[in-house]
Write an enzyme that holds these catalytic residues in place. Structure first.
Site, short mmCIF file in Angstrom:
data_model
loop_
_atom_site.label_atom_id
_atom_site.label_comp_id
_atom_site.label_asym_id
_atom_site.label_seq_id
_atom_site.Cartn_x
_atom_site.Cartn_y
_atom_site.Cartn_z
N ASN A 70 41.78 36.59 39.93
CA ASN A 70 41.80 35.40 39.08
C ASN A 70 40.58 34.51 39.33
O ASN A 70 40.11 33.82 38.42
CB ASN A 70 43.08 34.59 39.34
CG ASN A 70 44.34 35.36 38.97
OD1 ASN A 70 44.28 36.35 38.24
ND2 ASN A 70 45.48 34.92 39.46
N GLU A 171 42.58 40.67 34.48
CA GLU A 171 43.90 40.27 33.96
C GLU A 171 43.79 39.31 32.77
O GLU A 171 44.44 38.26 32.74
CB GLU A 171 44.76 39.66 35.07
CG GLU A 171 45.16 40.66 36.12
CD GLU A 171 46.21 40.16 37.12
OE1 GLU A 171 46.52 38.95 37.15
OE2 GLU A 171 46.72 41.00 37.87
N GLU A 290 44.51 46.88 41.48
CA GLU A 290 45.35 46.02 42.33
C GLU A 290 46.71 46.68 42.44
O GLU A 290 47.40 46.86 41.42
CB GLU A 290 45.51 44.61 41.73
CG GLU A 290 44.26 43.76 41.82
CD GLU A 290 44.47 42.33 41.34
OE1 GLU A 290 45.56 41.78 41.55
OE2 GLU A 290 43.52 41.79 40.75
N GLN A 349 45.34 42.80 49.05
CA GLN A 349 43.89 42.72 49.25
C GLN A 349 43.59 43.25 50.65
O GLN A 349 44.49 43.78 51.30
CB GLN A 349 43.45 41.28 49.06
CG GLN A 349 43.81 40.76 47.66
CD GLN A 349 43.15 39.44 47.29
OE1 GLN A 349 42.44 38.82 48.04
NE2 GLN A 349 43.42 39.01 46.06
#
Ligand code: AHR
Length: 500
Positions: A70, A171, A290, A349
């Site tokens: 993001n 995203e 992800e 992550q």
């Protein structure tokens, strides 16, 4: 009785080693006090923590995605290159954190280079667009003689970095994304940006944003619309998926790997439908950039509820249990089983933020439970993925319907004959498995397992490090048959040889 059958001639495809990638986002303490902490006793001359880099090596990470997530959708990359003392902090709206811009493109790419890890960069298609994307690509990959390449050289880096993998935003289907777009807006922008980027460097691989999860209302239609604009331009479509145990529904959580496989197959089908409509010989592959266990709904307060913070706040530092490690192993089985389709994978992550590696500022770094299945698979899964036929009972789950009680993936190295077999037992009972390998001589030399031992999240270094791989249950070879035993709720990695 469960049977697993392998045949040396039945292969899914070569395992792309980039499937063992991870992700470094400017989020919480992933970068600052995670990979980077000048002044830490293990920090190198560039300020990067050696203890974290060593664990990353041990984890077997082949590729790192950067800088978001993001975060990238409101990032001005130009503000984080050049002399560090001249860089200004900015307020990252994605995570409501003041970003000091001490680590930027050069620091990250040179870190990857020193560590022998392939970088994967993302461009901002939220607040920015084509211009910023081609500028960044030229900065990274351009030869001397043009504005941005010359700026890189002026900043001390002469050789182009040659970054191959590029995400066209992040995203963009998510209403939480800064600069969120509908599928038509995004598809057109991704196609135009991708085309322009290829003019700068035709050798790059491009990833279009797929859905943020299979639960998005726009799932399916998003992929269809986006690819109808950019099918000819991109190489991969992205997938993101996070799973968690909710309301004590252990069985559904243990079946996350099956949910992941369903998701992969649906995205592949959506991409192929566009390919068919276009009469295209090209096949879009998947960048699963992800994936992980994330207690998103049960523990995270949500981005918009975060206070504005600075100095690398602790955000989304999930502490993992043994069960989480088994589920991570099961998800790796799903990725390997689709080796013909999944070219890239990023365990999201790398450090501190939903991560296999944890650190304390000015303190130690350690392995979470989820570290172990990833490191083991990254080490053993070499060569080609085999088609694995598993005949097992099924079990009902609330979320995913009936799922197999046992799942498996296998790889064989065509050069050495080294065989790796990864198996999950989703049941609370030990399972006996007959391994059949018609047309091949096979041996299992041993194995190691992670067990979901009903102990909760392992908080802190000591608790986390008390957990690791244990020896697999003994294997029997008799009259050409191999019998494996799987501990209850476990993920086991067997190693041996197979020659056809
Ligand atoms: O990995 C954490 C966040 O999850 C990423 O920033 C975003 O892409 C996803 O929603």
């Amino acid at each position: 009785m469960t049977t697993i059958t392998l045949h040396p001639d039945f292969r899914v495809g070569a395992v792309d080693r980039r499937v063992f990638g991870s992700f470094v986002e400017h989020l919480g303490r992933c970068v600052y006090t995670g990979v980077y902490e000048p002044g830490h006793e293990t920090a190198d001359e560039h300020g990067f923590r050696r203890d974290v880099a060593d664990l990353t090596k041990e984890l077997g990470v082949t590729m790192l995605r950067y800088p978001g997530g993001n975060f990238v959708s409101n990032y001005t990359w130009e503000d984080a290159v050049g002399p560090v003392e001249q860089r200004k902090p900015f307020l990252d709206l994605a995570w409501r954190t003041v970003e000091p811009n001490l680590v930027g493109t050069d620091e990250f790419l040179q870190y990857c280079e020193r560590e022998g890890i392939e970088p994967m960069m993302a461009v901002n298609l939220g607040t920015r667009g084509i211009d910023a994307a081609i500028g960044l690509l030229e900065y990274c990959n351009g030869e001397a003689g043009t504005k941005w390449a010359d700026m890189r050289i002026a900043n001390g880096r002469v050789e182009p970095y040659g970054v191959k993998l590029w995400c066209l935003g992040n995203e963009m289907d998510g209403p939480w994304q800064i600069g969120h777009k509908d599928a038509h807006e995004y598809g057109k922008l991704a196609a135009a940006t991708g085309r322009a980027m290829r003019q700068v460097d035709p050798s790059i691989e491009l990833v279009a944003c797929g859905s943020s999860s299979m639960m998005m209302d726009t799932f399916g239609e998003w992929e269809r619309t986006v690819l109808s604009y950019c099918y000819d331009v991109v190489d991969h479509i992205s997938m993101h998926a996070y799973y968690e145990e909710m309301d004590g529904d252990r069985d559904s959580f243990l079946a996350s790997g099956t949910a992941m496989s369903t998701f992969i197959e649906r995205v592949a089908a959506s991409a192929d439908a566009i390919g068919a409509q276009k009469r295209s010989d090209k096949r879009i592959s998947i960048s699963f950039d992800e994936w992980n266990v994330w207690y998103l709904f049960s523990r995270f307060v949500g981005e918009t509820n975060l206070p504005v913070q600075k100095d690398a706040p602790r955000i989304i530092e999930d502490v993992y249990s043994a069960l989480d490690a088994v589920v991570v192993g099961d998800m790796i089985i799903s990725l390997l089983s689709h080796a013909d389709r999944v070219a890239v994978g990023c365990l999201a992550q790398l450090v501190n933020v939903i991560a296999p590696i944890m650190t304390e500022p000015d303190g130690p770094a350690w392995r979470q439970t989820t570290f172990h299945p990833f490191a083991t698979a990254a080490r053993l899964a070499q060569g080609d993925a085999l088609q694995v036929k598993v005949d097992s009972a099924t079990m009902p789950t609330k979320k995913h319907g009936d799922v197999p009680t046992v799942t498996a993936a296998a790889t064989v190295d065509p050069e050495t004959g080294a065989l790796a077999l990864f198996v999950t037992n989703r049941t609370a009972e030990e399972q006996v498995v007959t391994l059949r390998t018609p047309g091949a001589e096979a041996r299992i030399d041993g194995g190691s397992a992670v067990l979901a031992d009903h102990v909760g999240p392992r908080e802190g270094q000591e608790a986390a490090e008390s957990y690791g791989m244990v020896d697999a249950l003994p294997v029997a070879h008799e009259d050409g048959a191999i019998t494996l035993r799987l501990a209850p709720e476990s993920w086991t990695a067997f190693h041996g040889t197979m020659r056809g």
